[in-house]
Write an enzyme that holds these catalytic residues in place. Structure first.
Site: not given
Ligand SMILES: *Cc1c(COP(=O)(O)O)cnc(C)c1O
Length: 372
Positions: A35, A133, A162, A221, A261, A308, A310
């Site tokens: 992502k 979430r 999660h 994951r 600046y 700045c 750039d």
């Molecule tokens: C982003 C995400 C992950 C990975 O999370 P990390 O903290 O980068 O390991 C796994 N599962 C879900 C649902 C996520 O949104």
């Protein structure tokens, strides 16, 4: 080639995958989160490297990110880590993305789309066990699983949750994660007891890969560890991203003269100041003004004055032999990593690496020394 660039060390990414594979063993599949353009690294190059290192599938957060992978020829399953909005449905079907579902409405809409287009859509049931979430309540999981299993237009591919604090070593956080995992295990068991196959069961993000083996299940994951930032000390991954530039100008500055600046920095003595074409429009946080050091010819030099849009300035000291054109490492490589910057600013490395803008070209290195 532009002066300011990101070097993406794919060999280090490969090494980090190996670290995770050694930790989790051969059973769980590896789903690589790509992502946000693979956490800023460039999704296609990262995905292809992951495939050659044994990844089974990918996770994305926007439909467009999945389409980009499909257009690059990636045929592996792509998990869409979100719920489908009405405007996503057709593209989910056409590009064979696997969304999460958490309500009956999600399932009904996907059934309707799949039937209309004449394809089967693969879905994963998302259960909220304490992240707060997205996801169904654990007590609703069985009914939703039934709905999916009774929908011939859908393929029930997986069941997931999660974890909110898997990356913390605080005993109460460890306990919270164990609590989430036990709620998840009960929900999955209820689905199985009803004679329904929950598909691939998965829960482990980076923190869980490192310290919660009970979360491994059928698939892991982990994201941030694969990009080289371990939330828990001692896991031997290496940052994949290195930001480089070069000096475009050097000038003598007298004691008392100010830089940039707002005149926040004044030379305490006669010195030489270098200008580097990197600024907050490249994603270098302006809040880092006066709080970072860069690497030039194997030595560290401080950023001085405000960053700045750039450009930014570096104090080379009075007696320097550094010349215009000299390469500079902003972060990563042998310089301080994005995680040091995150600590300085009180944030997490995720935010630093995701912030580097598209205007900065990504240069992939497969083997140290060979660029593509
Ligand atoms: C982003 C995400 C992950 C990975 O999370 P990390 O903290 O980068 O390991 C796994 N599962 C879900 C649902 C996520 O949104």
């Amino acid at each position: 080639m532009r002066v300011t660039k990101l070097i993406i060390h794919l060999d280090k990414f490969r090494h980090n995958i190996k670290c995770v594979q050694e930790r989790v063993g051969t059973h769980p599949l590896l789903c690589v989160p790509v992502k946000a353009d693979a956490y800023g690294h460039g999704a296609v190059a990262i995905a292809n490297t992951a495939l050659s290192a044994g990844a089974a599938c990918f996770a994305i957060a926007r439909v467009e990110e999945g389409i980009q992978l499909r257009r690059a020829g990636i045929t592996a399953p792509i998990l869409f880590l979100s719920l489908a909005s009405p405007q996503d449905l057709r593209r989910i079907a056409i590009y064979r993305l696997s969304p999460f579902v958490a309500e009956h409405q999600d399932i009904s809409r996907l059934v309707y789309t799949a039937s209309n287009i004449g394809v089967k859509i693969s879905v994963h049931l998302k259960i909220d066990t304490g992240m707060g979430r997205i996801g169904c309540r654990p007590e609703d999981a069985l009914n939703l699983a039934r709905h999916i299993a009774n929908s011939p237009a859908l393929e029930y591919s997986g069941t997931a949750t999660h974890l909110a604090v898997s990356d913390s070593q605080d005993p109460s956080d460890i306990q919270y994660t164990n609590h989430q995992l036990s709620i998840f295990a009960d929900a999955v068991a209820a689905i199985r007891q009803a004679g329904i196959d929950p598909g691939i069961v998965h829960a482990a993000n980076s923190g869980a890969v490192i310290q919660h083996p009970a979360a491994y299940q059928d698939m892991v994951r982990p994201g941030i560890v694969l990009y080289g930032y371990s939330p828990i000390p001692g896991f031997p991954v290496e940052p994949v991203m290195e930001m480089c530039s070069a000096i475009i100008f050097i000038k003598k500055v007298r004691a008392g003269e100010s830089i940039s600046y707002g005149r926040t920095w004044t030379a305490p003595e006669d010195t030489q100041i270098a200008t580097i074409p990197v600024g907050y429009a490249d994603g270098l946080p302006r809040l880092l003004s006066g709080k970072h050091r860069v690497l030039i010819k194997k030595k560290f030099y401080p950023l001085v004055g405000r960053i700045c849009m750039d450009q930014c300035m570096v104090d080379l000291g009075p007696n320097t032999d550094i010349r215009r054109g000299e390469p500079v490492t902003i972060f990563g490589g042998d310089a301080d990593s994005a995680s040091v910057i995150a600590d300085t600013l009180g944030t997490i490395p995720y935010e630093i690496i995701c912030a580097i803008k598209k205007r900065v070209p990504r240069i992939c290195i497969k083997n140290e020394g060979i660029r593509s």
